[in-house]
Design a protein around this motif. Structure first.
Motif, PDB file in Angstrom:
ATOM      1  N   GLY A  77       0.790  -1.217   0.000  1.00 14.63           N
ATOM      2  CA  GLY A  77       0.000   0.000   0.000  1.00 14.63           C
ATOM      3  C   GLY A  77       0.822   1.267   0.000  1.00 14.63           C
ATOM      4  O   GLY A  77       0.371   2.316  -0.457  1.00 14.63           O
ATOM      5  N   ARG A  78       2.054   1.209   0.506  1.00 16.48           N
ATOM      6  CA  ARG A  78       2.922   2.385   0.582  1.00 16.48           C
ATOM      7  C   ARG A  78       3.354   2.898  -0.787  1.00 16.48           C
ATOM      8  O   ARG A  78       3.732   4.052  -0.920  1.00 16.48           O
ATOM      9  CB  ARG A  78       4.181   2.072   1.389  1.00 16.48           C
ATOM     10  CG  ARG A  78       3.976   2.149   2.851  1.00 16.48           C
ATOM     11  CD  ARG A  78       5.299   1.962   3.570  1.00 16.48           C
ATOM     12  NE  ARG A  78       5.051   1.037   4.656  1.00 16.48           N
ATOM     13  CZ  ARG A  78       5.774  -0.020   4.946  1.00 16.48           C
ATOM     14  NH1 ARG A  78       6.856  -0.291   4.263  1.00 16.48           N
ATOM     15  NH2 ARG A  78       5.457  -0.804   5.938  1.00 16.48           N
ATOM     16  N   PHE A  79       3.318   2.053  -1.790  1.00 16.64           N
ATOM     17  CA  PHE A  79       3.779   2.471  -3.114  1.00 16.64           C
ATOM     18  C   PHE A  79       2.896   3.567  -3.695  1.00 16.64           C
ATOM     19  O   PHE A  79       3.370   4.425  -4.424  1.00 16.64           O
ATOM     20  CB  PHE A  79       3.837   1.294  -4.090  1.00 16.64           C
ATOM     21  CG  PHE A  79       4.990   0.383  -3.829  1.00 16.64           C
ATOM     22  CD1 PHE A  79       6.293   0.838  -3.930  1.00 16.64           C
ATOM     23  CD2 PHE A  79       4.770  -0.931  -3.474  1.00 16.64           C
ATOM     24  CE1 PHE A  79       7.364  -0.004  -3.683  1.00 16.64           C
ATOM     25  CE2 PHE A  79       5.830  -1.774  -3.235  1.00 16.64           C
ATOM     26  CZ  PHE A  79       7.130  -1.320  -3.340  1.00 16.64           C
ATOM     27  N   ASN A  80       1.603   3.502  -3.402  1.00 15.82           N
ATOM     28  CA  ASN A  80       0.693   4.528  -3.890  1.00 15.82           C
ATOM     29  C   ASN A  80      -0.346   4.764  -2.803  1.00 15.82           C
ATOM     30  O   ASN A  80      -1.399   4.135  -2.783  1.00 15.82           O
ATOM     31  CB  ASN A  80       0.039   4.088  -5.201  1.00 15.82           C
ATOM     32  CG  ASN A  80      -0.757   5.206  -5.840  1.00 15.82           C
ATOM     33  OD1 ASN A  80      -1.266   6.090  -5.164  1.00 15.82           O
ATOM     34  ND2 ASN A  80      -0.859   5.161  -7.158  1.00 15.82           N
ATOM     35  N   ILE A  81      -0.030   5.669  -1.888  1.00 13.87           N
ATOM     36  CA  ILE A  81      -0.861   5.909  -0.707  1.00 13.87           C
ATOM     37  C   ILE A  81      -2.277   6.321  -1.100  1.00 13.87           C
ATOM     38  O   ILE A  81      -3.256   5.821  -0.540  1.00 13.87           O
ATOM     39  CB  ILE A  81      -0.235   6.994   0.202  1.00 13.87           C
ATOM     40  CG1 ILE A  81       1.165   6.588   0.657  1.00 13.87           C
ATOM     41  CG2 ILE A  81      -1.136   7.315   1.376  1.00 13.87           C
ATOM     42  CD1 ILE A  81       1.198   5.495   1.672  1.00 13.87           C
ATOM     43  N   LEU A  82      -2.396   7.207  -2.055  1.00 12.58           N
ATOM     44  CA  LEU A  82      -3.713   7.708  -2.439  1.00 12.58           C
ATOM     45  C   LEU A  82      -4.599   6.576  -2.973  1.00 12.58           C
ATOM     46  O   LEU A  82      -5.764   6.447  -2.569  1.00 12.58           O
ATOM     47  CB  LEU A  82      -3.578   8.823  -3.479  1.00 12.58           C
ATOM     48  CG  LEU A  82      -4.856   9.553  -3.855  1.00 12.58           C
ATOM     49  CD1 LEU A  82      -5.497  10.184  -2.626  1.00 12.58           C
ATOM     50  CD2 LEU A  82      -4.559  10.615  -4.894  1.00 12.58           C
ATOM     51  N   ALA A  83      -4.066   5.755  -3.862  1.00 15.88           N
ATOM     52  CA  ALA A  83      -4.834   4.639  -4.412  1.00 15.88           C
ATOM     53  C   ALA A  83      -5.183   3.628  -3.315  1.00 15.88           C
ATOM     54  O   ALA A  83      -6.284   3.076  -3.291  1.00 15.88           O
ATOM     55  CB  ALA A  83      -4.057   3.954  -5.528  1.00 15.88           C
TER      56      ALA A  83
ATOM     57  N   LEU B  89      -9.272   1.223   0.396  1.00 17.73           N
ATOM     58  CA  LEU B  89      -9.779   0.961   1.746  1.00 17.73           C
ATOM     59  C   LEU B  89     -11.075   1.713   2.011  1.00 17.73           C
ATOM     60  O   LEU B  89     -11.991   1.192   2.650  1.00 17.73           O
ATOM     61  CB  LEU B  89      -8.720   1.334   2.787  1.00 17.73           C
ATOM     62  CG  LEU B  89      -7.482   0.443   2.820  1.00 17.73           C
ATOM     63  CD1 LEU B  89      -6.481   0.990   3.823  1.00 17.73           C
ATOM     64  CD2 LEU B  89      -7.843  -0.993   3.141  1.00 17.73           C
ATOM     65  N   SER B  90     -11.175   2.929   1.519  1.00 16.12           N
ATOM     66  CA  SER B  90     -12.394   3.717   1.688  1.00 16.12           C
ATOM     67  C   SER B  90     -13.572   3.043   0.987  1.00 16.12           C
ATOM     68  O   SER B  90     -14.677   2.965   1.539  1.00 16.12           O
ATOM     69  CB  SER B  90     -12.186   5.127   1.132  1.00 16.12           C
ATOM     70  OG  SER B  90     -13.367   5.865   1.225  1.00 16.12           O
ATOM     71  N   GLU B  91     -13.337   2.544  -0.217  1.00 16.68           N
ATOM     72  CA  GLU B  91     -14.402   1.841  -0.949  1.00 16.68           C
ATOM     73  C   GLU B  91     -14.845   0.590  -0.201  1.00 16.68           C
ATOM     74  O   GLU B  91     -16.040   0.307  -0.113  1.00 16.68           O
ATOM     75  CB  GLU B  91     -13.928   1.487  -2.354  1.00 16.68           C
ATOM     76  CG  GLU B  91     -13.807   2.694  -3.266  1.00 16.68           C
ATOM     77  CD  GLU B  91     -13.111   2.393  -4.579  1.00 16.68           C
ATOM     78  OE1 GLU B  91     -12.693   1.226  -4.810  1.00 16.68           O
ATOM     79  OE2 GLU B  91     -12.977   3.326  -5.394  1.00 16.68           O
ATOM     80  N   MET B  92     -13.888  -0.140   0.350  1.00 13.39           N
ATOM     81  CA  MET B  92     -14.236  -1.330   1.125  1.00 13.39           C
ATOM     82  C   MET B  92     -15.035  -0.951   2.368  1.00 13.39           C
ATOM     83  O   MET B  92     -15.998  -1.627   2.730  1.00 13.39           O
ATOM     84  CB  MET B  92     -12.967  -2.100   1.516  1.00 13.39           C
ATOM     85  CG  MET B  92     -12.272  -2.773   0.352  1.00 13.39           C
ATOM     86  SD  MET B  92     -10.711  -3.541   0.825  1.00 13.39           S
ATOM     87  CE  MET B  92     -11.287  -4.885   1.844  1.00 13.39           C
TER      88      MET B  92
END
Length: 124
Positions: A96-102, A107-110
């Motif tokens: 997840g650290r590679f692209n924090i925004l994505a 996680l928000s969608e989940m």
């Protein structure tokens, strides 16, 4: 199916190692390090949401199996399971650290998908 699990585990282990690499994790301001980090983000970031969704589904299936079989984990198996889960969470966090925004978006969608079910379950 075992080879798929092994392949995913290898990808996660490698991504975790790369995410922790000093030169790729911000230890260097060189163009080469920035380019490598961006390349990793483009390549590996899409796996994050899929990995999290699959892991949640696997946990659900494991729980259903244990309930259906009336199986109770003994203390040693619970500890092994908790350790394995912790390792998977660390690997997913590295990915997840590679692209924090994505990753935050996934996680928000989940979370938004899960909340209506939780509200229904708890009668709120």
């Amino acid at each position: 199916a075992d080879w798929k699990n092994d392949a995913i585990a290898q990808i996660l282990q490698c991504s975790e190692a790369m995410a922790g690499d000093y030169w790729l994790a911000g230890g260097s301001d060189s163009q080469e390090a920035k380019a490598a980090c961006e390349s990793l983000a483009v390549s590996l970031a899409p796996l994050y949401g899929v990995h999290c969704a699959c892991r949640v589904r696997m946990a659900s299936l494991e729980e259903h199996y244990l309930v259906r079989e009336h199986a109770e984990l003994d203390e040693a198996r619970e500890e092994i399971s908790a350790t394995a889960l912790e390792e998977e969470m660390a690997a997913a966090a590295s990915l997840g650290r590679f692209n924090i925004l994505a990753s935050m978006k996934a996680l928000s969608e989940m979370f938004h998908e899960c909340m209506p079910r939780l509200k229904t379950l708890f009668g709120s």
